[in-house]
Design a protein around this motif. Structure first.
Motif, PDB file in Angstrom:
ATOM      1  N   LEU A  27      22.629 -18.558-114.598  1.00 48.82           N
ATOM      2  CA  LEU A  27      22.248 -18.323-116.079  1.00 48.82           C
ATOM      3  C   LEU A  27      22.851 -16.916-116.213  1.00 48.82           C
ATOM      4  CD1 LEU A  27      18.980 -19.906-116.606  1.00 48.82           C
ATOM      5  CD2 LEU A  27      21.084 -20.470-117.486  1.00 48.82           C
ATOM      6  N   GLU A  28      22.803 -15.862-115.460  1.00 46.89           N
ATOM      7  CA  GLU A  28      23.035 -14.691-115.562  1.00 46.89           C
ATOM      8  C   GLU A  28      24.527 -14.631-115.523  1.00 46.89           C
ATOM      9  OE1 GLU A  28      19.430 -11.945-113.823  1.00 46.89           O
ATOM     10  OE2 GLU A  28      20.774 -12.523-112.589  1.00 46.89           O
ATOM     11  N   ASP A  29      25.241 -15.345-114.675  1.00 43.26           N
ATOM     12  CA  ASP A  29      26.648 -15.299-114.710  1.00 43.26           C
ATOM     13  C   ASP A  29      27.192 -15.985-115.772  1.00 43.26           C
ATOM     14  OD1 ASP A  29      26.658 -14.193-112.012  1.00 43.26           O
ATOM     15  OD2 ASP A  29      26.812 -16.009-110.990  1.00 43.26           O
ATOM     16  N   THR A  30      26.636 -16.973-116.336  1.00 35.83           N
ATOM     17  CA  THR A  30      27.087 -17.742-117.549  1.00 35.83           C
ATOM     18  C   THR A  30      26.792 -16.698-118.899  1.00 35.83           C
ATOM     19  OG1 THR A  30      25.183 -18.863-117.841  1.00 35.83           O
ATOM     20  CG2 THR A  30      26.931 -19.959-116.913  1.00 35.83           C
ATOM     21  N   ALA A  31      25.820 -15.964-118.753  1.00 35.35           N
ATOM     22  CA  ALA A  31      25.448 -15.105-119.589  1.00 35.35           C
ATOM     23  C   ALA A  31      26.575 -13.889-120.064  1.00 35.35           C
ATOM     24  CB  ALA A  31      24.146 -14.507-119.439  1.00 35.35           C
ATOM     25  N   ARG A  32      27.077 -13.413-118.718  1.00 36.78           N
ATOM     26  CA  ARG A  32      27.963 -12.397-118.683  1.00 36.78           C
ATOM     27  C   ARG A  32      29.166 -12.753-119.306  1.00 36.78           C
ATOM     28  NH1 ARG A  32      27.819 -11.726-113.421  1.00 36.78           N
ATOM     29  NH2 ARG A  32      25.969 -10.869-113.688  1.00 36.78           N
ATOM     30  N   GLU A  33      29.824 -14.150-118.996  1.00 31.02           N
ATOM     31  CA  GLU A  33      30.929 -14.559-119.250  1.00 31.02           C
ATOM     32  C   GLU A  33      30.718 -14.783-120.897  1.00 31.02           C
ATOM     33  OE1 GLU A  33      32.645 -17.907-117.308  1.00 31.02           O
ATOM     34  OE2 GLU A  33      31.956 -17.366-115.361  1.00 31.02           O
ATOM     35  N   ALA A  34      29.714 -15.327-121.502  1.00 27.11           N
ATOM     36  CA  ALA A  34      29.476 -15.662-122.760  1.00 27.11           C
ATOM     37  C   ALA A  34      29.790 -14.467-123.506  1.00 27.11           C
ATOM     38  CB  ALA A  34      28.319 -16.208-123.086  1.00 27.11           C
ATOM     39  N   GLY A  38      32.249 -13.004-126.618  1.00 26.37           N
ATOM     40  CA  GLY A  38      31.838 -12.717-127.739  1.00 26.37           C
ATOM     41  C   GLY A  38      30.554 -13.633-128.259  1.00 26.37           C
ATOM     42  N   ASP A  39      30.149 -14.513-127.523  1.00 30.20           N
ATOM     43  CA  ASP A  39      29.130 -15.628-127.866  1.00 30.20           C
ATOM     44  C   ASP A  39      27.809 -14.718-127.594  1.00 30.20           C
ATOM     45  OD1 ASP A  39      27.251 -17.505-128.408  1.00 30.20           O
ATOM     46  OD2 ASP A  39      28.257 -19.018-127.301  1.00 30.20           O
ATOM     47  N   MET A  40      27.459 -13.820-128.396  1.00 26.98           N
ATOM     48  CA  MET A  40      26.259 -13.249-128.315  1.00 26.98           C
ATOM     49  C   MET A  40      24.790 -13.840-128.291  1.00 26.98           C
ATOM     50  SD  MET A  40      27.574  -9.924-127.794  1.00 26.98           S
ATOM     51  CE  MET A  40      26.770  -8.594-128.645  1.00 26.98           C
ATOM     52  N   HIS A  41      24.989 -15.024-129.031  1.00 29.37           N
ATOM     53  CA  HIS A  41      23.606 -15.707-128.914  1.00 29.37           C
ATOM     54  C   HIS A  41      23.190 -16.415-127.777  1.00 29.37           C
ATOM     55  CE1 HIS A  41      20.639 -18.065-131.176  1.00 29.37           C
ATOM     56  NE2 HIS A  41      20.953 -19.054-130.425  1.00 29.37           N
ATOM     57  N   VAL A  79      23.512 -24.396-118.620  1.00 26.96           N
ATOM     58  CA  VAL A  79      24.847 -24.167-117.790  1.00 26.96           C
ATOM     59  C   VAL A  79      25.745 -25.180-118.074  1.00 26.96           C
ATOM     60  CG1 VAL A  79      25.661 -23.885-115.469  1.00 26.96           C
ATOM     61  CG2 VAL A  79      23.513 -22.973-116.012  1.00 26.96           C
ATOM     62  N   SER A  80      25.154 -26.277-118.156  1.00 26.91           N
ATOM     63  CA  SER A  80      26.127 -27.624-118.539  1.00 26.91           C
ATOM     64  C   SER A  80      26.810 -27.499-119.865  1.00 26.91           C
ATOM     65  CB  SER A  80      25.509 -28.955-118.375  1.00 26.91           C
ATOM     66  OG  SER A  80      25.055 -28.994-117.052  1.00 26.91           O
ATOM     67  N   GLN A  81      25.867 -27.084-120.698  1.00 25.09           N
ATOM     68  CA  GLN A  81      26.547 -26.942-122.097  1.00 25.09           C
ATOM     69  C   GLN A  81      27.650 -25.673-122.140  1.00 25.09           C
ATOM     70  OE1 GLN A  81      23.633 -25.610-125.096  1.00 25.09           O
ATOM     71  NE2 GLN A  81      24.995 -25.684-126.701  1.00 25.09           N
ATOM     72  N   PHE A  82      27.412 -24.780-121.713  1.00 28.17           N
ATOM     73  CA  PHE A  82      28.508 -23.770-121.587  1.00 28.17           C
ATOM     74  C   PHE A  82      29.699 -24.055-120.824  1.00 28.17           C
ATOM     75  CE2 PHE A  82      30.525 -19.896-119.463  1.00 28.17           C
ATOM     76  CZ  PHE A  82      30.618 -19.047-120.720  1.00 28.17           C
ATOM     77  N   GLU A  83      29.558 -24.850-119.921  1.00 29.09           N
ATOM     78  CA  GLU A  83      30.623 -25.106-118.945  1.00 29.09           C
ATOM     79  C   GLU A  83      31.558 -26.308-119.711  1.00 29.09           C
ATOM     80  OE1 GLU A  83      29.309 -26.720-115.233  1.00 29.09           O
ATOM     81  OE2 GLU A  83      29.178 -24.428-114.531  1.00 29.09           O
ATOM     82  N   ALA A  84      30.675 -27.084-120.654  1.00 31.88           N
ATOM     83  CA  ALA A  84      31.238 -28.060-121.508  1.00 31.88           C
ATOM     84  C   ALA A  84      32.322 -27.450-122.633  1.00 31.88           C
ATOM     85  CB  ALA A  84      30.423 -29.007-121.975  1.00 31.88           C
TER      86      ALA A  84
END
Length: 96
Positions: A27-34, A38-41, A79-84
């Protein structure tokens, strides 16, 4: 859902705790990528859930397994939502 609970019940407390820490790291990795994209939310939500998982990993692994399973499913869904939405992972997060 019952299958996941039976799988969680078969694991030791240490293994369950390790799963929660691993998903928090993801989750921290996907947060960093987001955040870089620019996806702050999403970054904020992902970081908050990761922090909650790390802080409560011991209690989740020991106590109510049904609620632990729900939290795990919610985290994996994020995580799945972010990857999609972002099927092509970033190779580098360097800012120039």
């Amino acid at each position: 859902m019952e299958e996941m609970t039976s799988i969680i019940k078969d694991l030791s407390i240490e293994e369950r705790e390790e799963i929660f820490v691993d998903i928090a790291r993801t989750l921290e990795d996907t947060a960093r990528e987001a955040l870089v994209e620019g996806d702050m939310h999403f970054a904020e939500l992902s970081n908050n859930l990761a922090e909650a998982l790390r802080f409560n990993a011991d209690e989740l692994a020991r106590d109510d397994l049904e609620n632990a399973e729900r939290v795990l499913l919610q985290a994996t869904a994020m995580v799945s939502q972010f990857e999609a939405v972002h099927p092509y992972r970033m190779m580098s997060m360097a800012v120039h």
